[in-house]
Design a protein around this motif. Structure first.
Motif, short mmCIF file in Angstrom:
data_model
loop_
_atom_site.label_atom_id
_atom_site.label_comp_id
_atom_site.label_asym_id
_atom_site.label_seq_id
_atom_site.Cartn_x
_atom_site.Cartn_y
_atom_site.Cartn_z
N ARG A 181 0.84 -1.21 0.00
CA ARG A 181 0.00 0.00 0.00
C ARG A 181 0.87 1.25 0.00
NH1 ARG A 181 -2.74 -1.25 4.16
NH2 ARG A 181 -1.80 0.13 5.73
N HIS A 182 1.92 1.27 0.83
CA HIS A 182 2.83 2.42 0.87
C HIS A 182 3.55 2.59 -0.46
CE1 HIS A 182 2.84 4.02 4.98
NE2 HIS A 182 2.60 2.79 5.40
N ALA A 183 4.10 1.51 -0.99
CA ALA A 183 4.89 1.59 -2.22
C ALA A 183 4.05 2.07 -3.39
CB ALA A 183 5.51 0.23 -2.53
N ILE A 184 2.84 1.56 -3.51
CA ILE A 184 2.00 1.93 -4.64
C ILE A 184 1.46 3.36 -4.48
CG2 ILE A 184 -0.14 1.37 -5.87
CD1 ILE A 184 0.54 -1.62 -5.18
N ALA A 185 1.14 3.75 -3.24
CA ALA A 185 0.70 5.13 -3.00
C ALA A 185 1.81 6.12 -3.35
CB ALA A 185 0.26 5.30 -1.55
N ASP A 186 3.05 5.81 -2.96
CA ASP A 186 4.18 6.68 -3.30
C ASP A 186 4.39 6.73 -4.81
OD1 ASP A 186 4.67 7.30 -0.66
OD2 ASP A 186 6.26 5.80 -0.41
N THR A 187 4.22 5.60 -5.47
CA THR A 187 4.37 5.56 -6.92
C THR A 187 3.30 6.41 -7.58
OG1 THR A 187 5.34 3.34 -6.82
CG2 THR A 187 4.41 4.03 -8.92
N HIS A 188 2.08 6.32 -7.10
CA HIS A 188 0.98 7.13 -7.64
C HIS A 188 1.29 8.62 -7.47
CE1 HIS A 188 -3.04 9.04 -7.72
NE2 HIS A 188 -3.38 8.04 -8.53
N ARG A 189 1.84 8.99 -6.33
CA ARG A 189 2.09 10.40 -6.03
C ARG A 189 3.31 10.96 -6.73
NH1 ARG A 189 3.11 12.93 0.08
NH2 ARG A 189 3.40 15.11 -0.61
N HIS A 190 4.38 10.13 -6.86
CA HIS A 190 5.66 10.67 -7.33
C HIS A 190 6.18 10.05 -8.63
CE1 HIS A 190 6.16 12.79 -3.54
NE2 HIS A 190 5.98 11.67 -2.88
N ALA A 191 5.51 9.03 -9.16
CA ALA A 191 6.02 8.27 -10.31
C ALA A 191 7.39 7.68 -9.97
CB ALA A 191 6.13 9.12 -11.57
N TYR A 192 7.55 7.29 -8.73
CA TYR A 192 8.87 6.84 -8.24
C TYR A 192 8.70 5.93 -7.04
CZ TYR A 192 13.46 6.94 -6.00
OH TYR A 192 14.65 6.57 -5.43
N SER A 193 9.51 4.89 -6.97
CA SER A 193 9.86 4.21 -5.73
C SER A 193 11.28 3.70 -5.92
CB SER A 193 8.89 3.07 -5.38
OG SER A 193 8.92 2.06 -6.36
#
Length: 508
Positions: free
Chosen positions: A352-364
């Motif tokens: 959930r954290h990784a995908i939310a960060d990806t949605h927000r920043h186009a990055y993990s």
């Protein structure tokens, strides 16, 4: 008559080979924003915005030099939506006797370029991309006669040839690789450095409005768009990383923490992959920080290895094995990609954290990609091509030459060990050790089975049992297969059933 110099969206370097020998009085530079490139996968909104804004800034820089730039915007009513059709239109606009272009980064684009000479009845010169340390031909020479390809050996040759972190013919510090020092968990209370980010200027604001209007249904948010879009900004981002994040990059490069998507990572991959920075200058700047005593050897070697070693290696492997490589599926994985990869709606806190960060920043960062989203896809047996399309879509730095080997080979082991020596499969214990995610999860990382058991625990053993015929002979998996051999048939059946029930529930 002159030459039509074609510049693609990931070739935004003033020293790109296609511009060598340019005659400003006779030549024209063609740059194209085309629909086929924005939609062959549903790219993250920030990825599209980054490339379009950087292209427009680069075109303005060329014009400031007195270079004639023929720029086709995405919303131009006459835009045909494809590279080939736009080159045809450009040839009608200019007095041109040849086309000059640098080799693209993706197989499908190169296949199209190779048809141009016959289609247009015009000489087409496709030049090597000299921005890399190793040409494609250089990698072919290294790979010739090898039964397996290991990045470590290629990396050592690149170190010798480049002279980076070398003392004569020996590596600085007496060893090639300091990875064993780079696996520390982030201490409680550790302050992660804030990072230099960039507010949108007028050009970027116009692009953001265009992307929001045209790609409203694509994954991601534009609210926090702050990537470098010019060479000057990318150089500022490089200096920010060297000054504030590089010294502890090595220690904590595998660590994860909720609310800290960037950690000590460089955030330079998008700028490198579209050409705002060159790998040589980035590696040289990191080495200079070590020589000046600003950053320790384990951090600098680990960072340089990612660029001089891994980045060059995956590019070489991509071109060596394409186009067949894209279809590899050695483990015969066939499950569809779970919907939560797009929505982020899952009880698993780490994902959930990784995908939310990806949605927000186009990055993990790389360990989130490898050991969270990649590890889950591997254990769950998700079809590799679906996973590769997702990675290609959601990350700002994702171009097929770098994304495909990393996903298909490294994360999913779908190439049968051509790229990696073992599958990077791990249970929840690894995630718990390297992050703080498990404390806020709906599942219990300590439980191995049952309805509250961490799904990574359930899936890990089932993955090994399910793929025994493919993996049991791998010497790096000898220990877990000894543990499986000690389990009775009932225990193994229970593990398989619990895993299948969980995965079937995802699909439902």
């Amino acid at each position: 008559m002159g030459a039509l110099r074609v510049i693609l969206g990931d070739q935004l370097s003033r020293d790109i080979a296609a511009l060598d020998g340019l005659d400003a009085a006779r030549d024209a530079v063609l740059m194209m924003e085309v629909a086929e490139e924005t939609a062959y996968v549903p790219h993250h909104k920030q990825k599209i915005a980054l490339i379009l804004s950087a292209m427009r800034h680069f075109a303005d820089d060329l014009r400031a030099e007195g270079i004639r730039v023929d720029y086709v915007a995405l919303d131009d009513p006459a835009n045909t939506g494809s590279f080939t059709a736009e080159v045809r239109r450009a040839l009608q606009r200019h007095r041109i006797d040849r086309i000059v272009v640098t080799e693209p980064g993706e197989w499908r684009v190169l296949a199209a370029l190779r048809d141009w000479a016959a289609l247009f009845d015009c000489p087409v010169e496709i030049r090597d991309d000299t921005r890399f340390f190793a040409s494609r031909a250089r990698f072919v020479r290294w790979a010739a006669g090898r039964k397996s390809f290991r990045m470590e050996y290629f990396y050592r040759e690149m170190r010798r040839e480049s002279g980076l972190l070398m003392q004569g013919d020996a590596p600085v510090g007496g060893q090639w690789n300091f990875d064993a020092q780079n696996r520390r968990r982030l201490p409680r209370g550790h302050i992660v450095p804030s990072r230099r980010r960039f507010s949108p200027d007028a050009i970027t604001a116009e692009v953001l409005a265009l992307v929001e209007r045209r790609f409203a249904g694509h994954f991601g948010s534009l609210a926090d768009f702050n990537w470098p879009v010019t060479r000057d900004q990318a150089q500022q981002a490089l200096e920010d990383f060297i000054t504030d994040a590089l010294p502890l990059f090595g220690d904590y490069q595998d660590a994860m923490r909720g609310g800290e998507p960037f950690m000590h990572h460089s955030l330079l991959a998008p700028s490198l992959n579209i050409g705002l920075l060159t790998p040589r200058e980035v590696c040289a700047r990191a080495e200079a920080a070590f020589r000046a005593g600003h950053a320790p050897l384990n951090a600098v070697e680990g960072f340089i290895r990612q660029i001089l070693g891994w980045r060059e290696y995956v590019r070489g492997l991509y071109w060596l094995r394409m186009p067949d490589y894209a279809a590899f599926n050695m483990l015969e994985a066939q499950r569809p990609l779970p919907a939560f990869y797009w929505s982020g709606e899952t009880p698993m806190a780490c994902l959930r954290h990784a995908i939310a960060d990806t949605h927000r920043h186009a990055y993990s960062h790389h360990i989130q990609r490898l050991m969270l989203t990649g590890n889950f896809a591997l254990l769950a047996g998700i079809r590799p091509q679906a996973v590769c399309d997702w990675y290609l879509a959601v990350y700002a730095d994702a171009f097929e030459w770098v994304e495909l080997p990393n996903t298909l080979g490294m994360a999913l082991f779908a190439d049968g060990g051509l790229l990696a020596s073992k599958p990077y499969a791990a249970s929840g214990a690894y995630i718990d050790r390297m992050s703080d995610f498990c404390g806020s999860c709906a599942y219990d990382v300590k439980q191995k089975s049952g309805p509250r058991a961490c799904p990574f625990n359930r899936l890990y053993w089932a993955f090994l049992i399910r793929n025994r015929r493919h993996l049991a002979g791998n010497p790096r998996l000898a220990m877990p297969y000894r543990q499986i051999a000690a389990m009775d048939a009932t225990r193994q059946s229970t593990l398989l059933r619990e895993a299948e029930d969980f995965l079937d529930g995802l699909e439902a």
